[in-house]
Motif scaffolding. Structure first.
Motif, mmCIF file in Angstrom:
data_model
loop_
_atom_site.group_PDB
_atom_site.id
_atom_site.type_symbol
_atom_site.label_atom_id
_atom_site.label_comp_id
_atom_site.label_asym_id
_atom_site.label_seq_id
_atom_site.Cartn_x
_atom_site.Cartn_y
_atom_site.Cartn_z
ATOM 1 N N GLU A 1 0.879 -1.153 0.000
ATOM 2 C CA GLU A 1 0.000 0.000 0.000
ATOM 3 C C GLU A 1 0.918 1.205 0.000
ATOM 4 O O GLU A 1 1.744 1.364 0.902
ATOM 5 C CB GLU A 1 -0.878 0.002 1.246
ATOM 6 C CG GLU A 1 -1.679 -1.278 1.323
ATOM 7 C CD GLU A 1 -2.939 -1.153 2.124
ATOM 8 O OE1 GLU A 1 -2.913 -0.448 3.148
ATOM 9 O OE2 GLU A 1 -3.943 -1.756 1.727
ATOM 10 N N ASP B 1 -12.875 6.053 -0.483
ATOM 11 C CA ASP B 1 -12.558 4.907 0.375
ATOM 12 C C ASP B 1 -11.069 4.883 0.707
ATOM 13 O O ASP B 1 -10.670 4.314 1.716
ATOM 14 C CB ASP B 1 -12.876 3.591 -0.355
ATOM 15 C CG ASP B 1 -14.265 3.059 -0.031
ATOM 16 O OD1 ASP B 1 -15.034 3.774 0.631
ATOM 17 O OD2 ASP B 1 -14.571 1.923 -0.457
ATOM 18 N N SER B 2 -10.259 5.434 -0.179
ATOM 19 C CA SER B 2 -8.807 5.293 -0.012
ATOM 20 C C SER B 2 -8.096 6.648 0.170
ATOM 21 O O SER B 2 -6.874 6.721 0.081
ATOM 22 C CB SER B 2 -8.221 4.544 -1.207
ATOM 23 O OG SER B 2 -8.634 5.146 -2.412
ATOM 24 N N CYS B 3 -8.891 7.708 0.390
ATOM 25 C CA CYS B 3 -8.307 9.043 0.627
ATOM 26 C C CYS B 3 -8.886 9.611 1.922
ATOM 27 O O CYS B 3 -9.965 9.220 2.338
ATOM 28 C CB CYS B 3 -8.738 10.039 -0.453
ATOM 29 S SG CYS B 3 -8.321 9.612 -2.132
ATOM 30 N N ARG B 4 -8.184 10.573 2.509
ATOM 31 C CA ARG B 4 -8.821 11.407 3.528
ATOM 32 C C ARG B 4 -9.069 12.765 2.907
ATOM 33 O O ARG B 4 -8.133 13.396 2.386
ATOM 34 C CB ARG B 4 -7.943 11.563 4.774
ATOM 35 C CG ARG B 4 -7.994 10.361 5.671
ATOM 36 C CD ARG B 4 -7.536 10.657 7.101
ATOM 37 N NE ARG B 4 -7.858 9.506 7.936
ATOM 38 C CZ ARG B 4 -7.036 8.465 8.116
ATOM 39 N NH1 ARG B 4 -5.836 8.453 7.562
ATOM 40 N NH2 ARG B 4 -7.407 7.453 8.877
ATOM 41 N N LYS C 1 -4.125 6.401 -0.350
ATOM 42 C CA LYS C 1 -3.392 5.159 -0.614
ATOM 43 C C LYS C 1 -3.585 4.773 -2.076
ATOM 44 O O LYS C 1 -4.702 4.896 -2.594
ATOM 45 C CB LYS C 1 -3.960 4.048 0.270
ATOM 46 C CG LYS C 1 -3.251 2.761 0.152
ATOM 47 C CD LYS C 1 -3.966 1.550 -0.364
ATOM 48 C CE LYS C 1 -5.376 1.518 -0.683
ATOM 49 N NZ LYS C 1 -5.894 0.236 -1.176
ATOM 50 N N ARG D 1 1.083 11.278 2.432
ATOM 51 C CA ARG D 1 0.469 12.117 3.461
ATOM 52 C C ARG D 1 0.893 13.569 3.296
ATOM 53 O O ARG D 1 2.092 13.844 3.130
ATOM 54 C CB ARG D 1 0.906 11.667 4.861
ATOM 55 C CG ARG D 1 0.560 10.230 5.167
ATOM 56 C CD ARG D 1 1.031 9.859 6.555
ATOM 57 N NE ARG D 1 0.820 8.452 6.822
ATOM 58 C CZ ARG D 1 -0.312 7.933 7.281
ATOM 59 N NH1 ARG D 1 -1.358 8.695 7.524
ATOM 60 N NH2 ARG D 1 -0.404 6.637 7.510
ATOM 61 N N ARG E 1 -15.833 4.867 9.455
ATOM 62 C CA ARG E 1 -14.977 4.332 10.536
ATOM 63 C C ARG E 1 -15.373 4.923 11.887
ATOM 64 O O ARG E 1 -15.366 4.256 12.894
ATOM 65 C CB ARG E 1 -13.504 4.693 10.290
ATOM 66 C CG ARG E 1 -12.846 4.036 9.087
ATOM 67 C CD ARG E 1 -11.344 4.343 9.091
ATOM 68 N NE ARG E 1 -10.648 3.926 7.884
ATOM 69 C CZ ARG E 1 -10.349 4.744 6.878
ATOM 70 N NH1 ARG E 1 -10.682 6.028 6.918
ATOM 71 N NH2 ARG E 1 -9.717 4.287 5.816
ATOM 72 N N ASP F 1 -1.626 -5.232 7.653
ATOM 73 C CA ASP F 1 -0.900 -4.340 6.724
ATOM 74 C C ASP F 1 0.199 -3.534 7.442
ATOM 75 O O ASP F 1 0.115 -2.307 7.559
ATOM 76 C CB ASP F 1 -1.868 -3.349 6.040
ATOM 77 C CG ASP F 1 -2.929 -4.047 5.204
ATOM 78 O OD1 ASP F 1 -2.700 -5.183 4.780
ATOM 79 O OD2 ASP F 1 -3.990 -3.430 4.990
ATOM 80 N N GLY G 1 -4.934 9.764 11.091
ATOM 81 C CA GLY G 1 -5.005 8.302 11.156
ATOM 82 C C GLY G 1 -3.834 7.671 11.884
ATOM 83 O O GLY G 1 -3.420 8.128 12.948
ATOM 84 N N SER G 2 -3.281 6.631 11.258
ATOM 85 C CA SER G 2 -2.262 5.831 11.952
ATOM 86 C C SER G 2 -0.986 6.630 12.211
ATOM 87 O O SER G 2 -0.292 6.384 13.192
ATOM 88 C CB SER G 2 -1.948 4.567 11.152
ATOM 89 O OG SER G 2 -1.300 4.891 9.952
ATOM 90 N N ASP H 1 -4.516 12.675 3.024
ATOM 91 C CA ASP H 1 -3.646 11.543 2.664
ATOM 92 C C ASP H 1 -4.417 10.615 1.735
ATOM 93 O O ASP H 1 -5.609 10.794 1.524
ATOM 94 C CB ASP H 1 -3.144 10.794 3.919
ATOM 95 C CG ASP H 1 -4.262 10.282 4.815
ATOM 96 O OD1 ASP H 1 -5.355 9.989 4.307
ATOM 97 O OD2 ASP H 1 -4.052 10.183 6.036
#
Ligand code: UDP
Length: 253
Positions: A90, A200-203, A177, A94, A219, A129, A99-100, A175
């Motif tokens: 992945e 689904d894959s961006c902020r 992915k 950013r 989420r 992941d 997030g993480s 960010d």
């Protein structure tokens, strides 16, 4: 009627054999998952929106010369794509801590980063992941150093494009992915952007209000995910706001 050959079913998409060699049909499901599929739901219309939005972003990238898997949209939920060999990473870019990353480093979400940061996670649901350094990627042969350099360059070009498009409609790209695949053209290997680019894959945060317009709505239980994605699509002029809510066809006896 001929039955299609399903090749793979993931959390949000299904891949079928395509009509010609080297092609696949990518079907976008309404399923939403988070926290490594611990949280699940079916979100009416999500697949339709992501099919259109991914088409929009991939088409824009093609126009800038960033090669990707998109060939054409087939219908509301499906697109024809180039088959490729997915690199099991992945690729995350950013611009703002969230997030993480925010959690790992104890940073406040929303802190701007000094420059865009590219990081890699090894794609393995069973392991959650895990974040991996470039050295692991090269040592384990998931990608060569040359591939990695090219992947970083592609990721930064995608970041420039997406940030600009989003900024133009009042949205901050925090960010995202992407996944990268390999295709062979005669004796040459080319790296292409694959999978999907969607909320689904961006902020995505509204610049004025800070409102979240991405999967964090699901989420973190912040309201209607369909409304958030529809707002992104509406601002980008991708589809009229009522299409996903169109009634299903009636069966007349
Ligand atoms: N992301 C994704 N799929 C994943 C993990 C992350 O699309 O399996 C996206 C996520 O939506 C966000 C970015 O990658 O836009 C960075 O995610 P992060 O590492 O902060 O993980 P998260 O907080 O989503 O667990």
């Amino acid at each position: 009627m001929a039955r299609r050959n399903k090749l793979y079913e993931g959390k949000a998409k299904v891949l079928y054999e395509g009509p010609e060699q080297g092609t696949l049909v990518q079907y976008f499901k309404d399923d939403a998952t988070a926290f490594n599929a611990e949280k699940k739901d079916v979100i009416d219309g999500k697949g339709v929106l992501n099919n259109r939005l991914s088409e929009f972003f991939m088409t824009g990238l093609t126009q800038l010369g960033v090669h990707n898997h998109f060939i054409k949209r087939l219908n509301m939920r499906e697109q024809l794509i180039r088959a490729c060999e997915i690199i099991p990473l992945e690729v995350i870019v950013r611009n703002v801590a969230a997030g993480s990353m925010a959690k790992r480093l104890g940073m406040e979400e929303g802190t701007p980063l000094p420059r865009p940061i590219v990081e890699f996670s090894y794609k393995d649901d069973a392991l959650g992941d895990p974040l991996v350094p470039e050295e692991y990627i090269v040592a384990f042969g998931w990608a060569s150093q040359q591939d990695l350099d090219d992947i970083v360059a592609i990721a930064l070009r995608v970041n420039d494009y997406l940030s600009g498009v989003m900024y133009g409609v009042g949205i901050k790209l925090v960010d995202f992915k992407i996944e990268i695949g390999r295709v062979w053209e005669d004796d040459f290997m080319r790296l292409i952007v694959a999978d999907e680019i969607s909320p689904d894959s961006c902020r995505l945060w509204d610049i004025e209000s800070g409102q979240k317009l991405d999967k964090d709505v699901f989420r973190r239980d912040l309201g209607s995910l369909t409304d958030a994605y529809t707002e992104v699509a509406r601002r980008l002029g991708v589809m009229p706001s009522n299409v996903t809510h169109a009634p299903k066809p009636e069966i007349i006896n």
